[in-house]
Design a protein around this motif. Sequence first.
Motif, mmCIF file in Angstrom:
data_model
loop_
_atom_site.group_PDB
_atom_site.id
_atom_site.type_symbol
_atom_site.label_atom_id
_atom_site.label_comp_id
_atom_site.label_asym_id
_atom_site.label_seq_id
_atom_site.Cartn_x
_atom_site.Cartn_y
_atom_site.Cartn_z
ATOM 1 N N UNK A 169 0.820 -1.214 0.000
ATOM 2 C CA UNK A 169 0.000 0.000 0.000
ATOM 3 C C UNK A 169 0.854 1.265 0.000
ATOM 4 N N UNK A 170 1.888 1.253 0.802
ATOM 5 C CA UNK A 170 2.773 2.429 0.865
ATOM 6 C C UNK A 170 3.447 2.645 -0.478
ATOM 7 N N UNK A 171 3.939 1.552 -1.060
ATOM 8 C CA UNK A 171 4.617 1.655 -2.360
ATOM 9 C C UNK A 171 3.685 2.150 -3.452
ATOM 10 N N UNK A 172 2.426 1.752 -3.396
ATOM 11 C CA UNK A 172 1.478 2.145 -4.447
ATOM 12 C C UNK A 172 0.719 3.427 -4.126
ATOM 13 N N UNK A 173 0.905 3.959 -2.927
ATOM 14 C CA UNK A 173 0.210 5.193 -2.540
ATOM 15 C C UNK A 173 -1.264 5.001 -2.260
ATOM 16 N N UNK A 174 -1.653 3.800 -1.857
ATOM 17 C CA UNK A 174 -3.063 3.513 -1.572
ATOM 18 C C UNK A 174 -3.535 4.368 -0.393
ATOM 19 N N UNK A 175 -4.655 5.099 -0.570
ATOM 20 C CA UNK A 175 -5.168 5.935 0.534
ATOM 21 C C UNK A 175 -5.557 5.079 1.757
ATOM 22 N N UNK A 176 -5.475 5.675 2.933
ATOM 23 C CA UNK A 176 -5.738 4.966 4.186
ATOM 24 C C UNK A 176 -7.111 4.313 4.212
ATOM 25 N N UNK A 177 -8.149 5.004 3.785
ATOM 26 C CA UNK A 177 -9.501 4.438 3.791
ATOM 27 C C UNK A 177 -9.590 3.170 2.969
ATOM 28 N N UNK A 178 -8.941 3.155 1.821
ATOM 29 C CA UNK A 178 -8.931 1.955 0.977
ATOM 30 C C UNK A 178 -8.118 0.842 1.622
ATOM 31 N N UNK A 179 -7.073 1.202 2.343
ATOM 32 C CA UNK A 179 -6.244 0.200 3.025
ATOM 33 C C UNK A 179 -7.085 -0.592 4.020
#
Length: 192
Positions: A169-179
């Motif tokens: 998630x960090x590498x792809x920039x996934x927003x926290x809500x989606x995480x």
Amino acid sequence: MSSSDEPCLYPLFVKLEGRRVLVVGAGAVAERKIATLLDARARVHVVSPEAMPQVQQLASTGALDWSARAFEDRDADGAYLIVAATSIAKVQEQVAAAANARHAFVVAIDDPTNASAYSGAVIRRSPFTIAISSSGATPALTRLLREIIELVLPEDAWVEHAKRLRARWIASGTPTGERFADLVREFAARKK
């Protein structure tokens, strides 16, 4: 929200490694508290005229210091934390007064009136440490809740998987809500 007669507590995890912790009493309950303090790498000093065999054995190996005598106020000098674990009300009160005079927290076992801190029912499953407290009001219910939470905590393999997901998630920039939604889906799929 708590009622006005319940203590308003601030949850806190304390690093005790290398710090002096005084335990007054050395019966069965104190023995369990001593074990958890040693696990936290505290420097444990026990004051009690008598002690359970395990406490005596720990003292003989140097794992803790034991003064085989009654508590004296000076025993509280230099203690970072104090545990009052006796069944004698007068001693519990004396320990609490000595702790308060030295601005040290006192965990008074089965004695919420004399306690300025409470130790909760603890669950340790790396990387989690979870503590539950009822402010000393319902220790049996607190233990039951601990057992229920232990049943639903993920296994170690799942924790490792969650760490890999986080890195992705960090590498792809996934927003926290989606995480969070992704984590819930992964957890549900693994529980099936």
